[in-house]
Motif scaffolding. Sequence first.
Motif, PDB file in Angstrom:
ATOM      1  N   PHE A 180       0.853  -1.182   0.000  1.00  0.00           N
ATOM      2  CA  PHE A 180       0.000   0.000   0.000  1.00  0.00           C
ATOM      3  C   PHE A 180       0.890   1.233   0.000  1.00  0.00           C
ATOM      4  O   PHE A 180       2.050   1.196   0.393  1.00  0.00           O
ATOM      5  CB  PHE A 180      -0.951   0.037   1.195  1.00  0.00           C
ATOM      6  CG  PHE A 180      -0.374  -0.412   2.504  1.00  0.00           C
ATOM      7  CD1 PHE A 180       0.800   0.127   3.005  1.00  0.00           C
ATOM      8  CD2 PHE A 180      -1.005  -1.378   3.250  1.00  0.00           C
ATOM      9  CE1 PHE A 180       1.317  -0.276   4.211  1.00  0.00           C
ATOM     10  CE2 PHE A 180      -0.494  -1.798   4.472  1.00  0.00           C
ATOM     11  CZ  PHE A 180       0.670  -1.244   4.947  1.00  0.00           C
ATOM     12  N   GLN A 181       0.340   2.360  -0.477  1.00  0.00           N
ATOM     13  CA  GLN A 181       1.116   3.594  -0.486  1.00  0.00           C
ATOM     14  C   GLN A 181       1.179   4.195   0.913  1.00  0.00           C
ATOM     15  O   GLN A 181       0.319   3.965   1.751  1.00  0.00           O
ATOM     16  CB  GLN A 181       0.518   4.603  -1.471  1.00  0.00           C
ATOM     17  CG  GLN A 181       0.821   4.290  -2.908  1.00  0.00           C
ATOM     18  CD  GLN A 181       0.585   5.464  -3.842  1.00  0.00           C
ATOM     19  OE1 GLN A 181       0.946   5.407  -4.995  1.00  0.00           O
ATOM     20  NE2 GLN A 181      -0.015   6.543  -3.372  1.00  0.00           N
ATOM     21  N   ASP A 182       2.214   4.993   1.137  1.00  0.00           N
ATOM     22  CA  ASP A 182       2.430   5.577   2.460  1.00  0.00           C
ATOM     23  C   ASP A 182       1.299   6.517   2.875  1.00  0.00           C
ATOM     24  O   ASP A 182       0.987   6.632   4.065  1.00  0.00           O
ATOM     25  CB  ASP A 182       3.761   6.336   2.482  1.00  0.00           C
ATOM     26  CG  ASP A 182       4.943   5.417   2.293  1.00  0.00           C
ATOM     27  OD1 ASP A 182       4.827   4.237   2.670  1.00  0.00           O
ATOM     28  OD2 ASP A 182       5.974   5.864   1.754  1.00  0.00           O
ATOM     29  N   ASP A 183       0.687   7.190   1.908  1.00  0.00           N
ATOM     30  CA  ASP A 183      -0.405   8.085   2.275  1.00  0.00           C
ATOM     31  C   ASP A 183      -1.601   7.290   2.786  1.00  0.00           C
ATOM     32  O   ASP A 183      -2.311   7.730   3.691  1.00  0.00           O
ATOM     33  CB  ASP A 183      -0.798   8.998   1.110  1.00  0.00           C
ATOM     34  CG  ASP A 183      -1.069   8.235  -0.178  1.00  0.00           C
ATOM     35  OD1 ASP A 183      -0.714   7.047  -0.275  1.00  0.00           O
ATOM     36  OD2 ASP A 183      -1.631   8.835  -1.111  1.00  0.00           O
ATOM     37  N   VAL A 184      -1.824   6.104   2.237  1.00  0.00           N
ATOM     38  CA  VAL A 184      -2.891   5.229   2.726  1.00  0.00           C
ATOM     39  C   VAL A 184      -2.575   4.764   4.146  1.00  0.00           C
ATOM     40  O   VAL A 184      -3.419   4.808   5.044  1.00  0.00           O
ATOM     41  CB  VAL A 184      -3.075   4.021   1.792  1.00  0.00           C
ATOM     42  CG1 VAL A 184      -4.049   3.015   2.383  1.00  0.00           C
ATOM     43  CG2 VAL A 184      -3.533   4.471   0.411  1.00  0.00           C
ATOM     44  N   GLN A 185      -1.336   4.321   4.348  1.00  0.00           N
ATOM     45  CA  GLN A 185      -0.920   3.825   5.651  1.00  0.00           C
ATOM     46  C   GLN A 185      -0.942   4.940   6.708  1.00  0.00           C
ATOM     47  O   GLN A 185      -1.428   4.740   7.829  1.00  0.00           O
ATOM     48  CB  GLN A 185       0.485   3.217   5.568  1.00  0.00           C
ATOM     49  CG  GLN A 185       0.962   2.587   6.845  1.00  0.00           C
ATOM     50  CD  GLN A 185       2.311   1.884   6.706  1.00  0.00           C
ATOM     51  OE1 GLN A 185       2.639   1.014   7.499  1.00  0.00           O
ATOM     52  NE2 GLN A 185       3.106   2.255   5.725  1.00  0.00           N
ATOM     53  N   GLY A 186      -0.416   6.111   6.354  1.00  0.00           N
ATOM     54  CA  GLY A 186      -0.379   7.217   7.302  1.00  0.00           C
ATOM     55  C   GLY A 186      -1.768   7.655   7.731  1.00  0.00           C
ATOM     56  O   GLY A 186      -2.016   7.892   8.925  1.00  0.00           O
ATOM     57  N   SER A 187      -2.687   7.768   6.779  1.00  0.00           N
ATOM     58  CA  SER A 187      -4.066   8.153   7.099  1.00  0.00           C
ATOM     59  C   SER A 187      -4.716   7.118   8.013  1.00  0.00           C
ATOM     60  O   SER A 187      -5.398   7.449   8.991  1.00  0.00           O
ATOM     61  CB  SER A 187      -4.884   8.298   5.814  1.00  0.00           C
ATOM     62  OG  SER A 187      -4.382   9.339   5.007  1.00  0.00           O
ATOM     63  N   PHE A 188      -4.489   5.840   7.671  1.00  0.00           N
ATOM     64  CA  PHE A 188      -5.091   4.771   8.462  1.00  0.00           C
ATOM     65  C   PHE A 188      -4.588   4.797   9.900  1.00  0.00           C
ATOM     66  O   PHE A 188      -5.354   4.565  10.848  1.00  0.00           O
ATOM     67  CB  PHE A 188      -4.783   3.416   7.828  1.00  0.00           C
ATOM     68  CG  PHE A 188      -5.337   2.251   8.607  1.00  0.00           C
ATOM     69  CD1 PHE A 188      -6.612   1.787   8.353  1.00  0.00           C
ATOM     70  CD2 PHE A 188      -4.592   1.637   9.602  1.00  0.00           C
ATOM     71  CE1 PHE A 188      -7.141   0.724   9.088  1.00  0.00           C
ATOM     72  CE2 PHE A 188      -5.103   0.580  10.333  1.00  0.00           C
ATOM     73  CZ  PHE A 188      -6.388   0.118  10.071  1.00  0.00           C
ATOM     74  N   MET A 189      -3.303   5.070  10.092  1.00  0.00           N
ATOM     75  CA  MET A 189      -2.737   5.082  11.442  1.00  0.00           C
ATOM     76  C   MET A 189      -3.429   6.126  12.316  1.00  0.00           C
ATOM     77  O   MET A 189      -3.709   5.885  13.497  1.00  0.00           O
ATOM     78  CB  MET A 189      -1.235   5.326  11.376  1.00  0.00           C
ATOM     79  CG  MET A 189      -0.464   4.175  10.756  1.00  0.00           C
ATOM     80  SD  MET A 189       1.297   4.527  10.510  1.00  0.00           S
ATOM     81  CE  MET A 189       1.896   4.434  12.205  1.00  0.00           C
ATOM     82  N   ALA A 190      -3.705   7.284  11.752  1.00  0.00           N
ATOM     83  CA  ALA A 190      -4.423   8.317  12.507  1.00  0.00           C
ATOM     84  C   ALA A 190      -5.835   7.844  12.853  1.00  0.00           C
ATOM     85  O   ALA A 190      -6.312   8.042  13.987  1.00  0.00           O
ATOM     86  CB  ALA A 190      -4.469   9.609  11.700  1.00  0.00           C
ATOM     87  N   ILE A 191      -6.488   7.223  11.897  1.00  0.00           N
ATOM     88  CA  ILE A 191      -7.849   6.712  12.126  1.00  0.00           C
ATOM     89  C   ILE A 191      -7.853   5.655  13.222  1.00  0.00           C
ATOM     90  O   ILE A 191      -8.700   5.669  14.125  1.00  0.00           O
ATOM     91  CB  ILE A 191      -8.415   6.122  10.810  1.00  0.00           C
ATOM     92  CG1 ILE A 191      -8.753   7.255   9.839  1.00  0.00           C
ATOM     93  CG2 ILE A 191      -9.648   5.260  11.082  1.00  0.00           C
ATOM     94  CD1 ILE A 191      -9.128   6.784   8.453  1.00  0.00           C
ATOM     95  N   TYR A 192      -6.901   4.735  13.191  1.00  0.00           N
ATOM     96  CA  TYR A 192      -6.880   3.652  14.163  1.00  0.00           C
ATOM     97  C   TYR A 192      -6.640   4.191  15.581  1.00  0.00           C
ATOM     98  O   TYR A 192      -7.285   3.754  16.537  1.00  0.00           O
ATOM     99  CB  TYR A 192      -5.803   2.637  13.789  1.00  0.00           C
ATOM    100  CG  TYR A 192      -5.982   1.292  14.458  1.00  0.00           C
ATOM    101  CD1 TYR A 192      -6.778   0.303  13.879  1.00  0.00           C
ATOM    102  CD2 TYR A 192      -5.361   1.008  15.667  1.00  0.00           C
ATOM    103  CE1 TYR A 192      -6.949  -0.930  14.491  1.00  0.00           C
ATOM    104  CE2 TYR A 192      -5.535  -0.226  16.289  1.00  0.00           C
ATOM    105  CZ  TYR A 192      -6.324  -1.192  15.693  1.00  0.00           C
ATOM    106  OH  TYR A 192      -6.504  -2.409  16.312  1.00  0.00           O
ATOM    107  N   LEU A 193      -5.735   5.143  15.703  1.00  0.00           N
ATOM    108  CA  LEU A 193      -5.477   5.719  17.020  1.00  0.00           C
ATOM    109  C   LEU A 193      -6.720   6.415  17.582  1.00  0.00           C
ATOM    110  O   LEU A 193      -7.057   6.254  18.763  1.00  0.00           O
ATOM    111  CB  LEU A 193      -4.322   6.714  16.945  1.00  0.00           C
ATOM    112  CG  LEU A 193      -2.910   6.145  16.935  1.00  0.00           C
ATOM    113  CD1 LEU A 193      -1.890   7.253  16.724  1.00  0.00           C
ATOM    114  CD2 LEU A 193      -2.609   5.402  18.242  1.00  0.00           C
ATOM    115  N   LYS A 194      -7.402   7.169  16.744  1.00  0.00           N
ATOM    116  CA  LYS A 194      -8.545   7.953  17.198  1.00  0.00           C
ATOM    117  C   LYS A 194      -9.793   7.094  17.401  1.00  0.00           C
ATOM    118  O   LYS A 194     -10.444   7.162  18.448  1.00  0.00           O
ATOM    119  CB  LYS A 194      -8.839   9.059  16.181  1.00  0.00           C
ATOM    120  CG  LYS A 194     -10.094   9.878  16.460  1.00  0.00           C
ATOM    121  CD  LYS A 194      -9.979  10.730  17.696  1.00  0.00           C
ATOM    122  CE  LYS A 194     -11.210  11.613  17.856  1.00  0.00           C
ATOM    123  NZ  LYS A 194     -11.153  12.419  19.092  1.00  0.00           N
TER     124      LYS A 194
END
Length: 459
Positions: free
Chosen positions: A102-116
Motif C-alpha cells: 500500500f502507499q504511504d499516504d494510505v498507511q499514514g491516514s489509516f494510522m491516525a484513524i486507528y489511534l482515534k
Amino acid sequence: KGLPMKNAVEIFVERFNAAGGVRGNKIKLVVKDDFDDPDKARVAAESLVQDPQMLAVIGHYYPTTALGTVKVYDRAQIPCLSPNVSAPEVISASRWMFTTNFQDDVQGSFMAIYLKEVMKKDNVVVIHTTEPFGFALRDAFVKKAAAIGLHVQRVLPVDNNDVPADWVKKNLPEAAGNNQIGAVAALTHSESGLLLLPQLREAGFKSVVLSPSTWTNAKFLALDDKYTNDVYVTSSLLWEIANEKATLFAAEYQRRFGQPPTPAAAMAYDSILLIAEGLKALEDPDKGRHPTRAGLRDYLGHLSWQDAVDGLSGALFFNSSGDQTQAYVDQFLESRRQEAGELPASEPPRPEPTAAAAEAAKARPAAAPPERRAVQRDVFVSVIKDGRYKTAYTQLVVPKEEYVLKELKKRVAKGYMTIIDRQPYHLVDVVFVGVDIIKISDVNTKDMNWEADMFIWFK
C-alpha cells in the motif's frame, strides 16, 4: 533486506516453470543487486533494460533507491513492480512504476484513524524520518488527524541514519513520564525505530506506540518486553490471519531457508504472480499475440477488483473503476441529515436542461479516474507480544461488495460497520481459538477410536 524477496520470487518461478510456464515458455530470472544505493541501482537498471527480452522488473526495497531508477524504467518503457516501496513520490514519478504494497499516504491516514477511532486516543506526538517514506507518512497522518479531531501535539523529524543516544531527552525533555501523551506515532524505518523505542521507554513514555510496516523486523521481537509493551505495528499482511496459500508458502519458505518469510517476501511472490498472470493473458500464438512491456503495463493498470488475482496477501488489483462506495456513503449521510432535520425530506425538482446544454453535456468527455498503481489493500494491525507480531483484537476492513454497501445504514446501526471521514469500514473483532489436549485414553487401533479430554478456549 532484499534477500527474502529474491528467495520468494525464485520459489514461484521454480513452481511456475515446472508446471509448464506460459504455453511451454519459461520465465527466466536475471538477478541484480542494487546495494540500497541510488547510483548503483541506476547502473543495474540500465544494464537490465538493454535486453529486449526483458519484459518486467521486480525490485527495490527503499524509496530513495527506487527514485534512482524510475527514469530508467520510464525511458525504456518497462513496468517495474516493487514489493516494498510505498512512497507516493516514487509511484507517481512514472506510469511504469507499480507497487504491491500500500502507499504511504494510505498507511499514514489509516494510522491516525486507528489511534482515534479504535484506540480512542485524543492526542499524539509524531516522530518521522527525513526522507520520502517519513515525509509521506507524516503528511498523510497529520492531514487525517486534523480531519477527524486527533490533536497532534508535536511533529519531530529524525535522521534515519543518525539517531543520537540522547535524542529523546533533547527533543522531548519536558514530556518524560508525562501520562497525558495519548500515543506516539513513530513514522520511521526499523533502523531508527530500534534506537528510538528504548529511549522512549527509558524516558518514561508508557503510552501506546503505533508504527508503520517497516517495524515488522525480527530485531524488535528480541527487545525486552519493557520496551515493546503496547507497541502496535501496521502491515499489509499478518501471517496469523492470512489465507491458505500464504500459510503453505510460509511453511515452504521456512523449510528451505530455515527462517520465516518477511511480509516483503510475500509481496515479492505476489509481484511475480501478477507478472505471470499478465504473461498468460497476453500470450496467444494462434492470434499472433505475444507479451510486450506495454502489454504488461496495461494489464496491470486495468486490473480491477472484479478480475483480481488471488495472491498470498489477498486479492490483487490496482484499478478502482466501478467502485460505488462513495455513492452509497452519500446516500447514507444524506439520510442521516434528513433524520436530523438538516435537510428537507425531498428536494425540489431541478429544472430541465436546455437542448443546447444537453448536447454539450453529451459531447463533453467523461473525466477518467486517476490511475492507481499501488495494489488496493487493507491495512492490518498487530501488537508485539509473546515474542511475535500478534493480530490486534480489532481490525478495520474496507468493504468492496455492493450488497454490503446497500445495507450500510443497517450495518452501521447494528455496530457492524462505521464510517470515518466518508470511508466505510467493517469493524472486525478477532477471536483466537485453541484446543488443549489434557488426556487421550482407550485407544483402539483397529477401529481407530479413542477418548480424549480436552479444553477448548476462546480469547
